[in-house]
Scaffold this motif. Sequence first.
Motif, PDB file in Angstrom:
ATOM      1  N   LEU A  75       4.228 -16.058 -16.521  1.00 19.05           N
ATOM      2  CA  LEU A  75       3.096 -16.414 -17.379  1.00 19.05           C
ATOM      3  C   LEU A  75       3.410 -16.147 -18.849  1.00 19.05           C
ATOM      4  N   ARG A  76       4.200 -15.109 -19.125  1.00 16.89           N
ATOM      5  CA  ARG A  76       4.573 -14.806 -20.502  1.00 16.89           C
ATOM      6  C   ARG A  76       5.401 -15.941 -21.089  1.00 16.89           C
ATOM      7  N   GLU A  77       6.162 -16.618 -20.273  1.00 15.94           N
ATOM      8  CA  GLU A  77       6.928 -17.759 -20.753  1.00 15.94           C
ATOM      9  C   GLU A  77       6.021 -18.890 -21.218  1.00 15.94           C
ATOM     10  N   ARG A  78       4.791 -18.912 -20.698  1.00 15.83           N
ATOM     11  CA  ARG A  78       3.838 -19.958 -21.084  1.00 15.83           C
ATOM     12  C   ARG A  78       3.049 -19.584 -22.334  1.00 15.83           C
ATOM     13  N   SER A  79       2.990 -18.289 -22.660  1.00 13.62           N
ATOM     14  CA  SER A  79       2.219 -17.867 -23.826  1.00 13.62           C
ATOM     15  C   SER A  79       2.757 -16.545 -24.353  1.00 13.62           C
ATOM     16  N   SER A  80       3.063 -16.514 -25.640  1.00 18.99           N
ATOM     17  CA  SER A  80       3.538 -15.284 -26.265  1.00 18.99           C
ATOM     18  C   SER A  80       2.383 -14.443 -26.809  1.00 18.99           C
ATOM     19  N   ARG A  81       1.192 -15.040 -26.930  1.00 18.22           N
ATOM     20  CA  ARG A  81       0.057 -14.356 -27.540  1.00 18.22           C
ATOM     21  C   ARG A  81      -0.956 -13.847 -26.528  1.00 18.22           C
ATOM     22  N   ALA A  82      -0.926 -14.335 -25.326  1.00 13.97           N
ATOM     23  CA  ALA A  82      -1.953 -13.990 -24.343  1.00 13.97           C
ATOM     24  C   ALA A  82      -1.899 -12.516 -23.966  1.00 13.97           C
ATOM     25  N   ARG A  83      -3.049 -11.981 -23.566  1.00 16.08           N
ATOM     26  CA  ARG A  83      -3.102 -10.643 -22.992  1.00 16.08           C
ATOM     27  C   ARG A  83      -2.888 -10.779 -21.483  1.00 16.08           C
ATOM     28  N   ILE A  84      -1.743 -10.323 -21.020  1.00 19.48           N
ATOM     29  CA  ILE A  84      -1.371 -10.471 -19.612  1.00 19.48           C
ATOM     30  C   ILE A  84      -1.234  -9.081 -18.994  1.00 19.48           C
ATOM     31  N   THR A  85      -1.960  -8.868 -17.902  1.00 23.80           N
ATOM     32  CA  THR A  85      -1.923  -7.602 -17.172  1.00 23.80           C
ATOM     33  C   THR A  85      -1.798  -7.928 -15.691  1.00 23.80           C
ATOM     34  N   PRO A  86      -1.583  -6.906 -14.847  1.00 25.82           N
ATOM     35  CA  PRO A  86      -1.574  -7.184 -13.401  1.00 25.82           C
ATOM     36  C   PRO A  86      -2.894  -7.790 -12.914  1.00 25.82           C
ATOM     37  N   GLY A  87      -3.959  -7.604 -13.681  1.00 27.69           N
ATOM     38  CA  GLY A  87      -5.261  -8.116 -13.256  1.00 27.69           C
ATOM     39  C   GLY A  87      -5.643  -9.461 -13.833  1.00 27.69           C
ATOM     40  N   GLY A  88      -4.847 -10.014 -14.780  1.00 29.99           N
ATOM     41  CA  GLY A  88      -5.256 -11.307 -15.290  1.00 29.99           C
ATOM     42  C   GLY A  88      -4.558 -11.759 -16.556  1.00 29.99           C
ATOM     43  N   PHE A  89      -5.086 -12.860 -17.112  1.00 31.61           N
ATOM     44  CA  PHE A  89      -4.548 -13.547 -18.285  1.00 31.61           C
ATOM     45  C   PHE A  89      -5.726 -13.951 -19.159  1.00 31.61           C
ATOM     46  N   VAL A  90      -5.666 -13.614 -20.464  1.00 36.14           N
ATOM     47  CA  VAL A  90      -6.735 -13.978 -21.398  1.00 36.14           C
ATOM     48  C   VAL A  90      -6.098 -14.485 -22.683  1.00 36.14           C
ATOM     49  N   ASN A  91      -6.586 -15.625 -23.170  1.00 39.68           N
ATOM     50  CA  ASN A  91      -6.089 -16.121 -24.455  1.00 39.68           C
ATOM     51  C   ASN A  91      -7.120 -17.046 -25.086  1.00 39.68           C
TER      52      ASN A  91
END
Length: 392
Positions: A24-40
Amino acid sequence: MSEYQYYEFAALDRPLTPQQQAELRERSSRARITPGGFVNEYHWGDLKGSALDWMKRYFDAHLYSTNWGHCRLMLRVPKTVLDEAALQPYRFNGDETQGFSLFDVGHAWVLDWAFSTDDHSLDRFGMDDGPGWLSELLALREEILRGDRRALYLGWLMRAYLDELDDDALEPPVPPGLRTLSTAQQALLRFVEFDCDWLAVAAQASADLEAVAVDETPLQTRWLDSLSTDELRGVVRLLVQGHLPEAAQVVRQHYNESARAWSAAEGTTPADTPRRTVAQLRTGLDEARAARQAREQQALDAQRQHEAQQRAEYLRREILPRAGAIWGEVETQLSRGSASAYDRALTQVRDLSDAMRLAGQQDEFRQRLAILMRGHGQRRVWVKRLQEAGLM
């Protein structure tokens, strides 16, 4: 207008693995990514991926909102809990644009509520509409897993009021409790800008939850006694391996299937309410709308009466006993000559006018105002304020 898009995904049954987070980080460098989810949030560009594909591969819930009037909620539920037969009444075979849609992603269903509007007067769709919604709506998934079909019915009803269904389309079985929606179900109605008059018509055929509630303890005991050793071992194995959601789903599915089979065999299944067409539902809209407007007007009248009583009490207690002193304060404010002083003086004169009218002292008010204006009648800005307020 600046662009605003809010994306939030949640992993509920299983946390994201480090490998999945890296993908998922490869899809977004700015998103907040945790084991519980993705927010951007996006103010330019867009999500580099398909929300439906991400729901299939990673997540159990997704929320999307924009400032141009589009919003979407997706929930993934396992097929072991919600089979195709249970979902069939809610399916739609047309062009799935908005309202409620179902997607088969192999091991699960993705339930999709969407709304889109060109009405830019809706204040909700601003530059910060996304955060907070998913936390209000997540309980819908647990309700559906427990067998509550109200959110599914509301999804179908969305299609009806959005003119996405033919007039002869039959409604799904009406679930109990449409008059007393859960907190999450009420949030869903706000999220998709639901027409409450359609709900009022639909709820006329919905039984109260208390009326259909039964003590399931005997049935649960019967079901537990019916489980084989292998079935019990299978559930315990899932628990030991840390697969709590899967274990819960297996238990729910097996229990529900057994309960339905026993009820059908013993003739204790409640009779279904006759299903209405979209056209039949629509015929009740005018009456429902008139009833709602009457309730709203009654509530508004009561609120206005309460406010009037509060103001009258304030005038009697705070203004009338100090009328002489307040006239002196008005003189002081006008002598200052500033806009804020004029505003304060106008508020005081308005209070004096209302209080003295309440006490039957209108003539005395006019006399005192005339005395005041002998010294300040040349103040054109002040005179204009009095005229606009209807005090001169």
